[in-house]
Design an enzyme around this catalytic site. Sequence first.
Site, mmCIF file in Angstrom:
data_model
loop_
_atom_site.group_PDB
_atom_site.id
_atom_site.type_symbol
_atom_site.label_atom_id
_atom_site.label_comp_id
_atom_site.label_asym_id
_atom_site.label_seq_id
_atom_site.Cartn_x
_atom_site.Cartn_y
_atom_site.Cartn_z
ATOM 1 N N VAL A 1 0.550 -1.522 -0.191
ATOM 2 C CA VAL A 1 -0.089 -0.002 -0.305
ATOM 3 C C VAL A 1 1.110 1.489 0.192
ATOM 4 C CG1 VAL A 1 -1.658 1.600 1.326
ATOM 5 C CG2 VAL A 1 -1.668 -0.700 1.130
ATOM 6 N N VAL B 1 -2.107 -3.133 6.747
ATOM 7 C CA VAL B 1 -0.708 -2.553 6.039
ATOM 8 C C VAL B 1 -1.193 -1.388 5.525
ATOM 9 C CG1 VAL B 1 0.226 -3.124 3.983
ATOM 10 C CG2 VAL B 1 -0.445 -5.027 4.655
ATOM 11 N N ALA C 1 4.227 4.030 2.110
ATOM 12 C CA ALA C 1 3.908 3.153 2.274
ATOM 13 C C ALA C 1 4.318 1.527 3.511
ATOM 14 C CB ALA C 1 4.759 2.776 1.424
ATOM 15 N N LYS C 2 3.496 0.364 3.496
ATOM 16 C CA LYS C 2 3.889 -0.853 4.051
ATOM 17 C C LYS C 2 3.549 -1.791 3.423
ATOM 18 C CE LYS C 2 5.105 -1.698 8.595
ATOM 19 N NZ LYS C 2 6.081 -0.419 8.692
ATOM 20 N N GLY C 3 3.856 -2.853 3.467
ATOM 21 C CA GLY C 3 4.390 -3.842 2.571
ATOM 22 C C GLY C 3 3.584 -5.160 3.664
#
Length: 417
Positions: free
Chosen positions: A60, A84, A105-107
């Site tokens: 994201v 997320v 962002a993050k995953g």
Amino acid sequence: MAEQLDQFEIAVEQIKKAAKILNLDRGMVEILTHPKRELTVNFPVRMDDDSVRVFTGYRVQYNYSRGPCKGGVRYHPNVTLNEVRALAAWMTWKTAVVNLPYGGAKGGVVVDPKKLSRNELERLTRRYTSEISIIIGPEKDIPAPDVYTDSQTMAWMMDTFSMIKGYSVPGVVTGKPLSVGGSEGRGEATARGAMYVARAAAETAGIDTRKATVAVQGFGNAGSIGARLFRSELGAKIVAISDSKGAIYNKDGIDIPKLEQYKARTGSVVNFPGTKNMSNEELLTLDVDILVPAALENQITEKNASKIKAKMIVEEANGPTTPKADEILFKNDVMLLPDVLANAGGVTVSYFEWVQDIQSFFWSLDEVNQKLERVMTSAYRDILPISQKENIDMRTAAYAYAVKKVVDAHTARGLWP
Ligand code: NAD
């Protein structure tokens, strides 16, 4: 009504609180409460027994108005898109809080990494990387380690992305081993940054850290190094520590290097000689000067917040305190150093790593730590006056500061088309 604990709803609530202080119009609030781009990937991995399993992963990109997105990748069986999203939103504010030219962002991948072999984890990491390679890159989005991913995971990601491009791209991820463009000081950056912020805040609050007692929840990367640095750099006494299996306590202080060896040998801090066992819940409400949550989300809630006796809370973990608990702690005069500020040391040295990779010019550990100290203490000094002037808690002040930076970027860039 019981307090809702959906991570993304909490994240949205926090944004709206900051928006009120900043008097933002509805359109801007809409922009800020929506993730910019979300990618879900379902991808097959060949297991060691030759069977094939399909895993689900996410990336994201919450907001990139201030620069390329930045944020870790988490491997955990409970990863959800909403979690997320929340973590990606927090990265947006965190990079802004410490003035890094990044978005957030993050995953995550839904997997229990403890049940996979090293070879299976490598294949999973490489396939996940290739699936998200369409949206990551040094100018677009730069992943990093988070819960249950590490420098080896990053080396595999860097190699996979480089193979796709046909040349080495060290700047695509941070938290890499030194041999492939990692930075000195990255391993302890989160905890070191938290220590610098705690030191500055202790000065404000009139706490003498050499006489302070500290309880640390979690003894992983952030918690164990935090405990060591609070002891070695600030002279504080670490009286309680926990991990997922339980907590230990000694009023005279716990020997952290010995505990690290003990945990490496036995797999837990529980039953460490010379300490008495207690529950995690007891640890949180101990009569200490400083409490350092360094484990998971939602640990300090409306149920236990009023029982907290610590004068200062340093959030090394992401999201350990719920909004209702925030209100209670603020009322009770507990100085809370929020995650977006307190644990921003990790992303700050990640930024340093990316800068060094792009320039192909590397710094010494001293240079890294000096720059980190400057970034962390000046972020604290930027946010403290907002909290004092508006009479709001440090989290809301940090959000107001960060959200304003993102709003300024949106306003300057304008709306296209
Ligand atoms: P980690 O996996 O290395 O450690 C987590 C620790 O928490 C382990 O010791 C585990 O036993 C413990 N734990 C799990 N459940 C617990 C429970 N119920 N009670 C007490 N302890 C429990 O993870 P980490 O990298 O140290 O990350 C911890 C937190 O810090 C996360 O919220 C993460 O997002 C945040 N964080 C980490 C970094 C970093 O650079 N490592 C950077 C920013 C934020």
